[in-house]
Structures are given as C-alpha cells and as structure tokens.
Design an enzyme around this catalytic site. Structure first.
Site, short mmCIF file in Angstrom:
data_model
loop_
_atom_site.label_atom_id
_atom_site.label_comp_id
_atom_site.label_asym_id
_atom_site.label_seq_id
_atom_site.Cartn_x
_atom_site.Cartn_y
_atom_site.Cartn_z
N GLY A 116 44.44 41.06 36.91
CA GLY A 116 43.46 40.68 36.38
C GLY A 116 42.93 40.13 35.65
O GLY A 116 41.53 40.67 35.06
N GLY A 118 43.23 36.82 33.77
CA GLY A 118 42.71 34.91 34.65
C GLY A 118 44.04 34.37 33.76
O GLY A 118 43.93 33.28 33.86
N LEU A 119 45.08 35.27 34.19
CA LEU A 119 47.12 34.34 34.22
C LEU A 119 47.30 33.87 35.39
O LEU A 119 48.77 33.74 35.00
CB LEU A 119 47.30 34.73 33.80
CG LEU A 119 47.10 34.84 31.94
CD1 LEU A 119 47.79 36.19 30.50
CD2 LEU A 119 46.82 33.44 31.17
N GLY A 120 46.05 34.49 36.34
CA GLY A 120 47.21 33.59 38.18
C GLY A 120 48.19 34.78 38.88
O GLY A 120 48.75 34.43 39.65
N SER A 122 47.87 37.34 40.70
CA SER A 122 47.22 37.37 41.73
C SER A 122 47.34 36.46 42.99
O SER A 122 47.96 36.53 43.97
CB SER A 122 46.04 38.03 42.15
OG SER A 122 44.74 36.45 41.93
N ALA A 124 50.32 34.32 41.62
CA ALA A 124 51.62 34.62 41.82
C ALA A 124 52.39 35.20 42.77
O ALA A 124 53.18 35.39 43.76
CB ALA A 124 52.08 34.58 40.51
N ASP A 171 44.53 28.10 40.82
CA ASP A 171 45.47 28.96 40.37
C ASP A 171 46.79 29.14 41.39
O ASP A 171 47.67 29.10 41.43
CB ASP A 171 45.23 29.95 40.79
CG ASP A 171 44.06 30.67 39.82
OD1 ASP A 171 43.57 29.85 38.83
OD2 ASP A 171 44.66 31.74 39.16
O1 PMV Z 1 40.36 34.67 35.88
P1 PMV Z 1 41.43 33.68 37.46
O2 PMV Z 1 42.41 33.67 37.10
O3 PMV Z 1 41.23 34.64 38.53
O4 PMV Z 1 40.07 32.36 37.20
C1 PMV Z 1 39.70 32.34 38.09
C2 PMV Z 1 39.29 31.26 37.78
C3 PMV Z 1 37.57 30.61 38.89
O5 PMV Z 1 37.57 29.84 38.59
C4 PMV Z 1 36.57 31.46 38.45
C5 PMV Z 1 38.03 31.28 40.05
C6 PMV Z 1 39.37 30.19 41.17
O6 PMV Z 1 38.91 30.56 42.03
O7 PMV Z 1 39.29 29.10 40.37
#
Ligand code: PMV
Length: 345
Positions: A116, A118-120, A122, A124, A171
């Site tokens: 959580g 923002g680096l993918g 979930s 992965a 992602d």
């Molecule tokens: O923060 P992350 O890695 O869950 O990225 C989300 C990116 C969004 O564009 C906000 C959502 C998506 O599904 O693309």
C-alpha cells in the site's frame, strides 16, 4: 508433488496515475524489487498462508477454511493482503471451473516492501498467486508462458477490481509483462517502450495513510463536484503522458523532468499530494533534480526523482534518505513475472 515458485517484480508509475482510471494512457515500469510466492496443493480443503518479512501482520501463519475465515486480523493492511490472496484463488478456480472448496493450498508470500505505498505490491500478489494456482492446476504451462502473459494480467486485473472496487490495468499488466510500458487502459494493452540507456531515477516512498481505493474515491468526489475542470486536468495528464513517451524515446531528460513536475502539479490539483511530498519536491528540485513527482495513488507513499546525471543522482539519494524517506531503487527493471516448478517427491 509440485511446488510452484513465482517471482513478481513490483512497479513504479512514471506518468498518468489516476487519469488512467478514466481511460487515459499511463507509463509505468517494473523495478528490481520482487515479491516471492511459492505454493503447493494440500490434501485438506484449507488455505494455509505463511507471510514472511515485510508485511505488517502479527501472525505469520494463518489457516483459512475454504468457507470460513477463522483468523481474527484487525490490521487493515493484513486483511487487505489476505483479500488479494483469497480472491486470486477464487478467480483462478472460477477460470478453470474447479468446484469451490474442493482443493487446498499451502502458500508462502515473501516481500521486502510494505503493502500500500504505491509500488504495485497488490498487483504483484494478485498476478503471482493467480499464476501459481493456474500452474498447480495445470491451467497454464511454463513452456507457453509468453503467450499466456496477457491472460494472467487480465485475471490479475480482475482480482484488483474485485478487492479494490476500482482499478486500472496499469499495475497488473506492468508487473506481469515487465519493463517500461505505455498503458492504454481502454483496449486494454501495455506496449513496451524500448530504450537502451539507464535513466538516472530514484524511486522512494514515505508513509501513506490512505489506501488506493480511498484515494480513487477522493478523486471521484472531485469529479462529481467540478466536472469540467476535472476533465481539463485529466486531458492535460493524458497529453503529458504522450509527450513523456516521446521524451523517453528521445532520451530528453530535461523535458522528462519538466513533464514530471507538471504531472506532480496535476496530482496536487487532484488532492493526491501529501505535505511531505510537497517538501521533498521543493527541496530536491532546489538541490538539482530535474523532476520530482508523487507516484501511484498518492497521499504520501511512492515518489520518483529524475537527476540530470549519475553523479547528481548519488547526491540526491543521500538527500532523500536524510529527509527520512526510504529509497527502494535507483534503476528501472526490464523483466516481468517469472515462474519455476520443482518436483518435491
Ligand atoms: O498507489 P497504487 O500503486 O495503488 O497506484 C494506483 C494508481 C491509480 O491510477 C490511482 C489507480 C489505478 O488502478 O491505476
């Protein structure tokens, strides 16, 4: 008895997050930090999950009856992790018409990254567990992996949509296919952007308090309140992404940095940039960064920094760490999901 091991890289969003949820293109890349998943079928119809390092979870082993979740997990992120794993098994079994509750799995998940930020992670986990389950049930073959990557990516995307309520294919497609990708969510497709040089980039993160789903929801509220302005912001982000693709191909770091800064401002307009990231962006730009940008859903979490050259990159890494943020990588990665099978008899 077969044991399947899946190594899935995590990813960074370079341009276009949030707008990609509304059909605009985005650019993302895998990074050289992977999640390792291994699994085998077991006799009892339970799912035994062992979580190793990196995840904020108190229990390291949880046993879940197929029709009854018997663990008491109060931590949101831990629940989230289990949600992706269990949904991945369901999606795999549905895709293969396997009767519910007929199989059992023992799964180990190992990550050095927290979930959580923002680096993918979930994505992965979704791609890793679904491909592990498909392979254990003979739904895919390693010899055909290249032909099946898109099918795996689509199933993984489904898992994210079920768990999060809303997700773009960015992602899941990036971590499954690998490398630097131009994502067109409406097709959906993620084509490779072929570059033959190393980008002097820094990928880091700070704490994030909101989940991706909450941040997507926040942006959606904004859309409902000021429709036309919102559309203008998304259109601008779409244009930035197309220009960034050209700048990447031309190896034009000045333009790339400028576009990162403008994209960061658009994320600010969407309410996705935390005060910590504002401070980082300001300080790092003054210290010589060409571009600094929040990456992913925002509210803290991941960010990227573009340096003009490798010397400045090394200095900026030290500065990022001195400001209390974590550095995850100073390079992008070329690979995607990898699978191997061991016969444990
Ligand atoms: O923060 P992350 O890695 O869950 O990225 C989300 C990116 C969004 O564009 C906000 C959502 C998506 O599904 O693309």
């Amino acid at each position: 008895m077969k044991r399947v091991k899946v190594k899935v890289p995590t990813k960074v969003t370079l341009f276009g997050e949030h707008a990609v949820v509304y059909g605009f293109p985005a650019i993302a890349s895998t990074i050289p930090v992977s999640i390792n998943i291994s699994g085998r079928l077991i006799d009892r119809p339970v799912i035994a999950i062992e979580i190793k390092q990196g995840f904020p979870i108190t229990a390291t082993t949880v046993i879940i009856d197929r029709d009854y979740v018997s663990v008491d997990l109060d931590q949101r992120r831990a629940k989230n992790l289990l949600g992706y794993i269990l949904t991945a098994i369901d999606v795999c079994e549905q895709a293969m018409d396997i009767p519910k509750l007929s199989k059992g799995y023992s799964i180990t998940v190992e990550s050095s990254l927290p979930m959580g930020v923002g680096l993918g992670t979930s994505a992965a986990i979704s791609a890793g567990v679904v491909s592990m389950c498909l392979l254990l049930n003979n739904g895919i073959a390693i010899s055909n992996l290249e032909d099946q990557r898109y099918d795996i990516a689509k199933l993984a995307w489904n898992i994210e949509r079920i768990v999060q309520g809303s997700a773009s294919p960015m992602d899941t497609f990036t971590v499954t296919l690998g490398g630097l990708r131009f994502i067109e969510p409406l097709i959906p497709r993620a084509t490779s952007i072929d570059i033959d040089y190393g980008i002097p980039i820094i990928i880091g993160y700070t704490d994030r308090r909101s989940s991706t789903a909450e941040l997507i929801q926040k942006v959606r509220h904004l859309k409902d309140r000021s429709r036309e302005i919102f559309d203008d912001i998304l259109n601008t982000i779409g244009r930035i992404v197309n220009e960034a693709k050209k700048a990447l191909i031309a190896q034009d770091f000045e333009t790339l940095g400028l576009l990162m800064n403008i994209n960061h401002s658009m994320l600010q307009a969407l309410g996705a940039v935390s005060p910590e990231h504002d401070m980082l962006a300001h300080t790092l730009r003054r210290a010589g960064a060409l571009g600094v940008k929040t990456s992913g859903a925002g509210g803290g979490g991941a960010f990227i920094v573009l340096a003009p050259n490798h010397e400045t990159q090394t200095m900026l890494v030290r500065l990022v760490e001195a400001m209390g943020a974590k550095v995850v990588s100073d390079t992008l990665y070329h690979g995607g999901l990898e699978i191997s099978v061991q016969d444990t008899n």
